[in-house]
Each structure stands twice: as structure tokens, then as C-alpha cells.
Write an enzyme that holds these catalytic residues in place. Sequence first.
Site, mmCIF file in Angstrom:
data_model
loop_
_atom_site.group_PDB
_atom_site.id
_atom_site.type_symbol
_atom_site.label_atom_id
_atom_site.label_comp_id
_atom_site.label_asym_id
_atom_site.label_seq_id
_atom_site.Cartn_x
_atom_site.Cartn_y
_atom_site.Cartn_z
ATOM 1 N N HIS A 164 41.385 30.850 47.735
ATOM 2 C CA HIS A 164 40.123 31.191 48.391
ATOM 3 C C HIS A 164 39.257 31.931 47.386
ATOM 4 O O HIS A 164 39.580 33.056 46.988
ATOM 5 C CB HIS A 164 40.384 32.047 49.629
ATOM 6 N N GLU A 167 38.186 35.729 47.359
ATOM 7 C CA GLU A 167 39.236 36.761 47.317
ATOM 8 C C GLU A 167 39.519 37.115 45.864
ATOM 9 O O GLU A 167 40.568 36.806 45.299
ATOM 10 C CB GLU A 167 40.460 36.255 48.074
ATOM 11 N N HIS A 257 46.370 36.557 47.593
ATOM 12 C CA HIS A 257 45.163 36.458 48.409
ATOM 13 C C HIS A 257 44.564 37.837 48.687
ATOM 14 O O HIS A 257 45.088 38.871 48.263
ATOM 15 C CB HIS A 257 45.501 35.797 49.752
ATOM 16 N N GLU A 333 48.769 39.609 50.503
ATOM 17 C CA GLU A 333 47.418 39.914 50.950
ATOM 18 C C GLU A 333 47.049 41.327 50.511
ATOM 19 O O GLU A 333 47.817 42.261 50.707
ATOM 20 C CB GLU A 333 47.308 39.806 52.473
#
Length: 373
Positions: A164, A167, A257, A333
Site C-alpha cells: 500500500h 503506508e 504495513h 502494522e
Amino acid sequence: MVTISSDFDSGNIIPFDISDPSNLELEIKPDGKADFYQWFYYRVDGAAGQPLTMRLKNAFGASYINGWKNYNAVASYNQESWFRVESSFDGRELTIKHAPDQDIVFYAYFAPYPTARHRAYVETLKASSLLSHQVIGRTLDGQSIDYFRAGEGTREFWVIARQHPGETMGSWWMEGFLDRLSDENNAAARTLLDKATVHILPCMNLDGVRRGHLRTNAAGKDLNRAWRNASMEDCPEVFLVRERMRETGVDFFLDVHGDEAIPNNFLDNAKGIPSWNDVHEKRFERYSSQLLEISKDFQTKDGYPASAPGQANLDVANSYVAETWDCLSMTLEMPFKDAAVNPDPARGWSPERCRHFAGEHLRVMADIANFLR
């Protein structure tokens, strides 16, 4: 006179009405062929000494509206040192207030990591005797997809980032990881490279990065929802990496991410894949518990709810890899905001902290390599 622009690598903003510095009306531009938006990155000129009030008028329709809660934007005068500036969300608009000391200032959702920086960093890595570099293919926009390999051990480790493009913390984490992996004096790196062969894709979605997208590539595809059915026509980035994985096998997979809403670092496992069992659980628990023991920036209370048994989405990289290769497969994350665990109000979660956190992951990888099979 204040001017605002974003016509540069990774830039994203639409100046709506910028006639009054105390009421600058802006909008975030959606991804080109998809409706995702949240990433912004723009330059303000002629603002020294002026109190700016910047209103992102379409923030209410952003992809992750909870990302604006307790969020402060980042600013920089030199695009190297980033600091947080006062921001607030009223349910419709994100308002950023700042009185810059200098004439030129940049604002962004998180510290940007454009393709130009990626290319420059790749060139420095090519000089390392411990890393081998290869271009494994091209994106839809014709950009080279950079792949690095290190070590000759029997365990096959795969680490990727920036599926992504918005990010950007993934690329800052990668800098910390690759700096240490290529350091001949780093003990954890030497241990890992004795036990494993490490495959690294520093930036998966270069087209999305350059275009200023939040989640998608040039075709409007979310790479992290394409792993079962990726093709060269719409997702060459995933297709080429997946084919290389089929050549090498996978014993360990980490996909790096950022999460818009959750104000902490956390790991998501592949629980919910059809083959999930106690062995999968023990591998994940060992990695997670060791990281928790050595890192002040990691925690295990906040995270995503587990999928129901057999209901994991196999289009997602983490689940696809775990199911296909019966291996330890995780998504890391990191927050766009400050981390509630070990907070830093001035910088929030930051490039420096991403790089440091990567070093802690490297230590755990070295420790658990022999445990994986």
C-alpha cells in the site's frame, strides 16, 4: 502570497480555495482508478510567519475515517526532519494549523518516502558485498521492481513492504532492516545470514507511490487483495514476487504495513486459514513473545480480530503465503499516529522509530530461524 502544490513524486492535494492563509481549503485526491483516499503530501510557499489554517474538506469521506481521531499531521522544512503539527477532525474536515518559520514547508499524512529516495537508497545498497540485487520485472508504468537477496542458509525468509503506497512507514522500516542486514559487524545479521537466505522487496508498489496513491497500483488494484489471482496485466508486482517464491519456497514471511486507526504497533497472523493448527500458533507465539520481550515499541493487546476458522481471505498476502507454504507468515502494522505504547508527542511514530524497530525484528528473526521447521 501563499501557493500550494503537489505536482511532484508522491504528492497529493487539490487546492480548492487558497486566497486566505487563515482559511486554506484543500481536498485529497483519490487513487487514480479507485475510490481510496487518505494520503496527502504537499508544499506551501510564501508562508513564513503566517498562521496557516488548512482545511481538508473531504476528510469525512476518507477510506479510514477513524484514522483522523487523535491524529496530528507531519511537517518539514527540509523533507528530512519531520515533526507533528496541531490537527483536529470535526467529523467532516481535517483542520491543520501551523505558523511556519520558513517560506517553504511541506505537510504530509506521514513522513513521505518517494520513488526518488527509493532509487537513491537502492544504489547505495548495490555497493554492499552482502547483498545481491536483481530487477525481477517492470511495473505497469515501466518502473523496475528491485529485489535483494542475502545469505545462503537453508531457511527461506521473505520480507516485503509498501504493498500500500501511502503506508510510508514500511520504507522507513526497510531502511533500518537493510542497513543492519548489510552491516558486516551486526551480530544478529551475521547469525541470520548463516541460517537463512533472505529475500527482500523494499517497495512493492512503486507506481502507486509515484502517483500519490493510498492503496492501489497504476491499474487501481489493491496488491494486498490480489495474491490468489494476480496477473501480469493488472498486478505484475505481486505476480512476479509470487512466482519467485514458488522457485525458492518460503519458511518465513513478513509483510510490512501501516494502520490508519490503531495507535500501536502490532502483528497480524494468518489464523483462519484452512490449515491453521497448533504448529502455526506456536511459531507465531514464539516470534511475538520474543519481540515483546526486547521492544518497548511493541504490544499484543491491540490488533485485528482473528478470522473465523477456515474464513481467512486468501487474497491477502499473509494468509495466501501461510496456506501455500505452511510457514510462519505475518503482517506487521505500524501507526500513522503516535504509539500509545512508549509515546513521543513531538514526533509521534516516526522514521527514526521505524528504523530502530526494524533492528529489533532482525534480532528476533535470527533467534527463531532454527525453530521454523
